[in-house]
Enzyme design. Structure first.
Site, PDB file in Angstrom:
ATOM      1  N   TYR A 142       0.813  -1.215   0.000  1.00 45.00           N
ATOM      2  CA  TYR A 142       0.000   0.000   0.000  1.00 45.00           C
ATOM      3  C   TYR A 142       0.853   1.274   0.000  1.00 45.00           C
ATOM      4  O   TYR A 142       0.409   2.312  -0.478  1.00 45.00           O
ATOM      5  CB  TYR A 142      -0.916   0.025   1.225  1.00 45.00           C
ATOM      6  N   LYS A 193       4.141 -15.366   3.329  1.00 40.86           N
ATOM      7  CA  LYS A 193       4.404 -16.150   2.117  1.00 40.86           C
ATOM      8  C   LYS A 193       5.916 -16.370   2.068  1.00 40.86           C
ATOM      9  O   LYS A 193       6.610 -16.013   1.114  1.00 40.86           O
ATOM     10  CB  LYS A 193       3.881 -15.371   0.897  1.00 40.86           C
ATOM     11  N   ASP A 225      -1.711 -18.666   1.326  1.00 42.69           N
ATOM     12  CA  ASP A 225      -2.635 -19.440   0.484  1.00 42.69           C
ATOM     13  C   ASP A 225      -3.313 -20.530   1.307  1.00 42.69           C
ATOM     14  O   ASP A 225      -4.512 -20.771   1.210  1.00 42.69           O
ATOM     15  CB  ASP A 225      -1.929 -20.014  -0.760  1.00 42.69           C
ATOM     16  N   ASP A 249      -5.977  -7.425   4.206  1.00 40.14           N
ATOM     17  CA  ASP A 249      -7.116  -6.864   3.478  1.00 40.14           C
ATOM     18  C   ASP A 249      -7.950  -8.004   2.901  1.00 40.14           C
ATOM     19  O   ASP A 249      -9.174  -8.046   3.062  1.00 40.14           O
ATOM     20  CB  ASP A 249      -6.601  -5.948   2.358  1.00 40.14           C
ATOM     21  N   ASP A 253     -11.769  -9.788   4.454  1.00 38.27           N
ATOM     22  CA  ASP A 253     -13.013  -9.892   3.674  1.00 38.27           C
ATOM     23  C   ASP A 253     -13.507 -11.331   3.683  1.00 38.27           C
ATOM     24  O   ASP A 253     -14.701 -11.602   3.810  1.00 38.27           O
ATOM     25  CB  ASP A 253     -12.795  -9.449   2.214  1.00 38.27           C
TER      26      ASP A 253
HETATM   27  C1  IPM Z   1     -10.392  -1.953   3.745  1.00 38.58           C
HETATM   28  C2  IPM Z   1     -10.659  -1.383   2.389  1.00 38.58           C
HETATM   29  C3  IPM Z   1      -9.581  -0.353   2.063  1.00 38.58           C
HETATM   30  C4  IPM Z   1      -8.261  -1.079   2.000  1.00 38.58           C
HETATM   31  C5  IPM Z   1      -9.820   0.495   0.793  1.00 38.58           C
HETATM   32  C6  IPM Z   1     -11.154   1.202   0.822  1.00 38.58           C
HETATM   33  C7  IPM Z   1      -8.700   1.469   0.571  1.00 38.58           C
HETATM   34  O1  IPM Z   1     -10.737  -2.392   1.435  1.00 38.58           O
HETATM   35  O2  IPM Z   1     -10.321  -1.180   4.712  1.00 38.58           O
HETATM   36  O3  IPM Z   1     -10.255  -3.174   3.856  1.00 38.58           O
HETATM   37  O4  IPM Z   1      -7.886  -1.634   0.955  1.00 38.58           O
HETATM   38  O5  IPM Z   1      -7.564  -1.087   3.011  1.00 38.58           O
HETATM   39 MG    MG Z   2     -10.668  -4.333   2.250  1.00 41.30          MG
END
Ligand code: IPM
Ligand code: MG
Length: 361
Positions: A142, A193, A225, A249, A253
């Site tokens: 990032y 990794k 993975d 990240d 999710d």
């Molecule tokens: C998160 C989001 C952010 C990230 C985006 C909106 C920049 O996906 O907080 O997980 O990638 O960190």
């Molecule tokens: Mg995210």
């Protein structure tokens, strides 16, 4: 009476719908616990870009710095897909994370028993899931240098991002990992990794070294993975996970599905002087403006704010209990609805939680 200043940055899409509900919940806590809240709003994301030409409105960073905590919504959306990279709505959030040194992102993912059937995964897989993903938030791909795109005369191009970590950056997030694991079930999975990336080899080396200071916590190293697979195969094998920015990240999710829906997951970004509290979900452009978004992730983020920023543990628990109570009664927003439950909108869900919260004071 103690008075706390909270910077409120709703952002875009459903961020604008769920954040006011979290503010409402904090106001109930304020009344019940006898503490004062002063809320001050600022623009971030696409909303800031449209109004001020930059994705973090002038003055917003200063407002955050002068506050006790930041309540954040979400940023981004298809409207701004074509704006130049440095002006994208997401840059506003990334700037806040970096400027405020919010290197530790805590993302708890718990499968509440009454929501087992809301997950698309089998009951036998998700039941009992209770994990904490700790994501490093200010390093890695990032922010690594160099980055950029090179355009060639022949029409071709080459783009670069750099995954870089210093031992100092790894050490401090590893310590967060061990400290959090110590207060939970004392098991830490460090995800990397290391079979391919030198960054991950350093990561593993440093985490192992830091682990010597925490003999009571069991440390294991898991390849990313394999972790992605294990999360949907046997999530209950995990307690606390610590990992670098991009892996975190993605894995967080994935973990959201274990909790039933993205609409359930709160987060806290800590490290610097002021913490930022935001739902893990994004702006959900497909449902924005319809009043059907789940406010629970935002409300549980407010609970994390009470706990981590203000030390109001009892009140944080009250908010969490109010959410559980309403879910137990069978109320659901569309994202977590299943047969036999009552579907309510954003406002109605928040009303129910507010009432369940008021009943506890
Ligand atoms: C998160 C989001 C952010 C990230 C985006 C909106 C920049 O996906 O907080 O997980 O990638 O960190
Ligand atoms: Mg995210």
């Amino acid at each position: 009476m103690a008075t706390y200043r909270i910077a409120v940055l709703p952002g875009d899409g459903i961020g604008q719908e769920v954040t006011p509900e979290a503010v409402r919940v904090l106001n109930v806590v304020g009344k019940g616990a006898g503490v004062g809240f002063e809320f001050e709003e600022a623009l971030v994301g696409g909303a800031a870009l449209d109004a001020t030409g930059v994705p973090l409105a002038p003055g917003a960073l200063e407002l955050c710095r002068a506050s006790h905590a930041i309540l954040f919504g979400a940023v981004g959306g298809p409207t701004w897909d074509d704006v130049p990279h440095e002006k994208r709505p997401e840059r506003g959030l990334l700037a806040l994370r970096k400027e405020l040194d919010l290197y530790a992102n805590l993302r708890p993912a718990k499968c509440f028993s009454m929501l087992v059937d809301a997950s698309p995964l089998k009951r036998s897989v998700v039941e009992g899931t209770d994990l904490m993903v700790i994501r490093e938030l200010t390093g890695g791909l990032y922010f690594g240098e160099p980055r950029g795109v090179e355009r060639f005369a022949d029409g071709g191009a080459r783009a670069v991002n750099t995954m870089a970590y210093t031992s100092r950056e790894i050490e401090r997030i590893a310590r967060t990992g061990f400290e959090v694991a110590r207060k939970r079930r004392k098991r830490l999975a460090s995800v990397d990794k290391a079979n391919v990336l030198v960054v991950s080899q350093l990561w593993r080396e440093v985490v192992t070294r830091v682990g010597k200071d925490y003999p009571d916590v069991t440390l294991e190293h898991v390849l990313v993975d394999n972790c992605a697979m294990a999360l949907v195969h046997k999530p209950t094998q995990f307690d606390t996970i610590v990992t670098e920015n991009t892996f975190g990240d993605i894995l967080s999710d994935e973990a959201a599905i274990l909790a039933g829906s993205m609409g359930m997951l709160p987060s806290a970004s800590l490290g610097g002087a002021v913490g930022l509290y935001e739902p893990v979900h994004g702006t959900a452009p497909d449902i924005a403006g319809k009043g059907i978004a789940n406010p629970i992730a935002a409300i549980l983020s407010a609970a994390m704010l009470l706990r981590y920023a203000l030390g109001l543990e009892k009140d944080a628990e009250r908010v969490e209990r109010a959410v559980l109570r309403v879910l137990e009664e069978g109320h659901r927003t569309a994202d977590i609805a299943h047969v036999g439950t009552k579907t309510v909108g954003t406002r109605e869900m928040a009303d129910l939680i507010v009432r369940a919260l008021e009943a506890q004071y």
